[in-house]
Every structure is written in C-alpha cells, then in structure tokens.
Enzyme design. Structure first.
Site, PDB file in Angstrom:
ATOM      1  CG  ASP A 137      -1.932   1.125   1.138  1.00 59.60           C
ATOM      2  OD1 ASP A 137      -1.550   2.242   0.772  1.00 59.60           O
ATOM      3  OD2 ASP A 137      -3.122   0.866   1.404  1.00 59.60           O
ATOM      4  CG  HIS A 138       1.308   4.105  -3.281  1.00 65.34           C
ATOM      5  ND1 HIS A 138       0.275   3.578  -3.995  1.00 65.34           N
ATOM      6  CD2 HIS A 138       1.095   5.428  -3.243  1.00 65.34           C
ATOM      7  CE1 HIS A 138      -0.533   4.537  -4.368  1.00 65.34           C
ATOM      8  NE2 HIS A 138      -0.064   5.675  -3.928  1.00 65.34           N
ATOM      9  CG  HIS A 142      -4.709   3.999  -0.597  1.00 68.55           C
ATOM     10  ND1 HIS A 142      -3.577   3.227  -0.686  1.00 68.55           N
ATOM     11  CD2 HIS A 142      -5.115   4.197  -1.872  1.00 68.55           C
ATOM     12  CE1 HIS A 142      -3.315   2.982  -1.961  1.00 68.55           C
ATOM     13  NE2 HIS A 142      -4.243   3.548  -2.689  1.00 68.55           N
TER      14      HIS A 142
END
Ligand code: NAP
Length: 488
Positions: free
Chosen positions: A179-180, A242
């Site tokens: 999950d950047h 996110h």
C-alpha cells in the site's frame, strides 16, 4: 542525495509488467534513485518481463526513456544511468501460457543467500496464475518474495481466494502486499511522532481527541480509466485499502516492537474493532457532474446510468476503550477542488476559558498530517497575539513541513516505492499488509456496499471543483462539526 542510506545486498528482481505504466512511472525511476544514492549495489540484477517481443537492448532503451521522463534532470547523470542500465535484462513471458518461463528460470539460477523478488506489476487477474507459474518454473525458493499491489480482491470472497492461491505457493512471510501510502515519509513519521515522543500518547484517546478526519481528495476525474473505475468505485478503490490503513495507524495501540507482525497485529485489531456500519445516513456517495466543458462522471465512465461513486464520505467508529465515542470521518473523491491527502486529529476544546470574551476565541488544537502535496506535520495552537494591545488570542501553527527542510538542504524526498522496494529486498514486511488485514478490511466494507445494492441507492451529484456533495457537509453538521477546507 537523500539523507542516509544503508546499502542492501545484491539481489535479483523480476518486474512482471515491465513495459506498463507503473513500472515506467514508478518502479524503474525508484530503482535508479536507489542506485544513484548508493543503496542498490551494481551487482543487483533487474529483469523486466512482459509479453512484448523485445530484445534486452530495446528494453534498456525503454527504461532509459522512462528515466528521462520521470527523473528530475538534476538527479540524472550519464554515468549512473549507464551503471543502472547495465543491471537490466529482459525476458519475454506470458502469464497465460508456459511460454518463456523456462528461459526465465534458466537465466536466473538460484544463488545461495541472494534474495530474489518477483514484482507483479500486472493486472490483478494475473496474480494467481503468475504465482503458480513462478512456482512451477522452480523460481520460488526460500529466498524469494512476491510483491503485489491493490486491488487485492474485489470483495471478501475474492480476497480470500487470492490469499489462498498465494499461500499455495508462498509462505506469508514471502508475500509483500504494497500500500504505497504506507511508504510515504509522513506516514512513517506519524509512527515516530506517536511512538518516539512521550508528548502525544497520554492525549491519544477519547478523553482528549474530539474526532479524526481523513481526506484523500483528487482534482482529476477518472480520466482514461473510466470503464475500469466504473466496476470499482471510491469505496473499493480508496477506502478499503489506503484510508483504512491510515485509520489503523492513527488508532492502533503501541506495538511492543517496530517489527512486522507486532505492527500488523495491532492494525488488525483496529480493523476488527470497526463497528459494523448500520446507519445508511452516515455514508454519502457522490458522482461528479459536468461543468465548463468537462465531462460528467457518467460520460467519463461511458455508463449513462452508472451508480458507481466517484466520491464517498462516511463516519466510522472504532469500538474499543481508547476510541469510544470518537468519530473517524473519512472522505475521498475525484474532481474535487484540489489534490490533497491529509489526516487531521482534532483535539477537544480547553475545558474552561480564563480569558475575557474580548480576547477572542481559541481554536481547537489540530494535529494535521499532510501526505500530499508538501508532506509534513503541523500542530495548530492558540497563542497570545504578539505585541501590545492586551491579551488577544490568535491561532498559530507549529510547522514540521519536511518539503521546506528538504529544499533548503537540497535533499530529495524519496518516493514511497523507493523505500518499499528496498524493504522487499531487505525482507522487512513492516510497511506491507498481511493477508488477514486485507480480509478484515473487506469484511467491514462489503456490507456497506451490499446495503447500497439492496436499497438501490444512487449517488448524489456534486460540482466539479467543489469540496464534494452537500450531504457530506451535513454528515458533520449533524454532529456539530465541520470538515477542514480542501486546500493546499
Ligand atoms: P499496464 O500499464 O496496463 O501494464 C500492464 C503490464 O502487464 C504491461 O507491461 C503488459 O505488457 C503486461 N502484461 C499484460 N498481459 C500480460 C500477460 N498475459 N503476461 C505477461 N505480462 C502481461 O498496468 P499498470 O498501470 O502498470 O498496472 C499494473 C498493476 O499495478 C495493476 O495491478 C494495477 O492495478 C496496479 N497499480 C497501478 C498503479 C499505477 O499508477 N499505474 C497504481 C497502483 C496500482 P505486455 O503487453 O508487453 O505483455
């Protein structure tokens, strides 16, 4: 240069989908920066893989073009570029057939103690088949890791199926679910702020915190991804992953150690403590309308009767002792006023004022954690207005904006992918989601989506360039609160 780097050992990295958008825009530039900054050794090997019939040289040219396009000229020097391109190779493989896999395996003989990572930068339908083929080609040894990114399933059932397929070929400690957002400097700083300072923890609970707002606003619409996005929507695209991950980092208990499972166990507890959402009025869905020559969501999605939301705002509750009664308001949407992602922790008002009414009102303290743009953390305070004129209260902001510090010292803010790819090589899963977290998030989200479908709910329309639908303002008004401005 970035601040300090700890070099990693030589590694093999296969990027499946190496000719695609994510590889070109993010992964290739991220790896270049790691070499440039002295973290990636010259002995590392990066193998791009896709169906396209390309020679290694043609792929290197493609990588060089990606660097020209996505790396700042100041960071692009010919010598490093040459060193970087000499680490690169290419293999032609097809996820849907056995074509190319034995060549890939022959080109990558296992080397004791050398990590090998497989980054699946391909459409999610290929995750399962590719994991299987990597295994069948004899490429998945003890030192191997597999990296995937959202969407991790479309609902709980498909997420479980994906986890089971991965588990058939890889151990959980070999699976890196990116999950950047978690790789962003500010998000990691949030953990430092909470757990490396004694100041906040005593206040970090329902006694002192009034509510939390998490905003991920985009100014763009669904652009060229309309038909794809229409099968997904904001809830699945942003909230399930996110936004719930950000909520977890705010709400979790201090882990015993900064270690992968210690952190992920605490995040999982938060997801499992989310109260089931049974108040339809606490969720607002929106779709952007057309305006001034820009297309409406439905036009962009090429679906004239679409019920998919391009905006969602909701109130969530973490049902445990620490957070009892503290609402977590989440909102995300496309084609809003500006692009901004932030978490705001809004503290309760001081219990009693000793100042005369003429001094003015104090503002609630707000700890704002800005993810983009201008990553940084600010703390809103009330102070005495400086100078003569008696006791007048005025708002002031303690600013810990890293972008300023970085620009004054010529340091570059590393992209999240740089950090995350190096973590994969180091074998550090702290900033990656575990399979049970992904499932727990779907478990909370699925019934909300099912409720919309059962009731036949339609999203309300909102003006492009606005801060979202009126109903979302009402969501907070009803509770005597207001959203923070969507502003940079
Ligand atoms: P993309 O631009 O469509 O690229 C897909 C890649 O997959 C291409 O290199 C394509 O190359 C390859 N490919 C397609 N079919 C294949 C097959 N049968 N066997 C082997 N390779 C095949 O996609 P993307 O935007 O880079 O996204 C990749 C993944 O990252 C997706 O899961 C996406 O959801 C996720 N993601 C992307 C972004 C982003 O910013 N782009 C952000 C977050 C998550 P060939 O046609 O040459 O085979």
């Amino acid at each position: 240069m970035v601040a300090r780097v700890v070099p990693v050992d030589p590694f093999d990295l296969v990027v499946f989908g190496a000719t695609g958008d994510l590889a070109r825009r993010k992964l290739i530039p991220a790896l270049y920066h790691r070499l440039h900054d002295g973290q990636m050794p010259d002995a590392a090997r990066i193998v791009g893989a896709a169906r396209s019939d390309l020679s290694a040289d043609a792929f290197r040219n493609m990588a060089a073009e990606a660097l020209e396009e996505f790396v700042r000229p100041a960071d692009l020097d010919a010598q490093t570029q040459k060193r970087f391109l000499s680490c690169i190779d290419y293999a032609q493989v097809d996820a849907t057939s056995s074509e190319g896999w034995s060549d890939l395996a022959a080109a990558m003989p296992p080397r004791e103690g050398r990590p090998r990572a497989f980054y699946l930068s391909v459409a999610p339908r290929f995750f399962g088949p590719m994991a299987e083929r990597i295994h069948e080609a004899g490429l998945s040894g003890a030192d191997s890791r597999i990296v995937i990114e959202k969407p991790l399933g479309h609902d709980l059932a498909s997420a479980r199926e994906l986890n089971a397929t991965l588990a058939a070929h890889f151990h959980e400690h070999q699976v890196y679910r990116i999950d950047h957002y978690l790789g962003k400097e500010t998000v990691q700083n949030l953990m430092a702020l909470r757990f490396a300072n004694a100041l906040f923890e005593p206040l970090w609970n329902a006694r002192h915190i009034d509510h939390v707002q998490i905003t991920v606003a985009e100014s763009v619409g669904v652009e060229g991804r309309g038909p794809y996005y229409d099968g997904v929507g904001a809830m699945r695209d942003m909230v399930q992953n996110h936004m719930l991950q950000l909520l977890c980092l705010i709400a979790m208990e201090p882990p015993g150690r900064f270690e992968p499972d210690a952190v992920r166990d605490e995040k999982l507890k938060v997801l499992r403590a989310l109260a089931p959402h049974d108040h339809p009025e606490d969720v607002v869905r929106g779709q952007y309308a057309a305006a001034n020559g820009t297309a409406s969501y439905r036009e962009d999605a090429e679906s004239p009767d679409s019920r998919t939301e391009s905006y969602v705002a909701l109130k969530a509750e973490v049902a445990n002792w620490r957070w009892s009664g503290v609402p977590f308001y989440l909102r995300t949407g496309k084609r809003l006023r500006t692009r901004v992602s932030e978490i705001a922790v809004v503290f309760k008002e001081a219990p009693h004022s000793i100042f005369p009414a003429a001094s003015g009102r104090w503002a609630q303290n707000v700890l704002a954690i800005r993810l983009q743009p201008d990553e940084g953390i600010t703390l809103g305070m009330t102070i005495k207005d400086p100078g003569p004129g008696g006791m007048r209260l005025a708002p002031a902001v303690l600013d810990m904006t890293f972008a300023d510090a970085m620009s004054s010292s010529k340091l570059r803010m590393p992209d999240a992918y740089e950090r995350l790819v190096m973590d994969v090589i180091r074998g550090d899963q702290t900033l990656f989601m575990r399979g049970d977290e992904v499932e727990a998030a779907w478990e909370w989200v699925d019934p909300i989506i099912a409720g919309w479908e059962e009731r036949g709910d339609r999203p309300v329309s909102y003006d492009p360039g606005s801060s979202g639908p009126e109903d979302a303002l009402m969501l907070l008004h009803r509770d005597g609160r207001r959203w923070r401005e969507i502003a940079t």
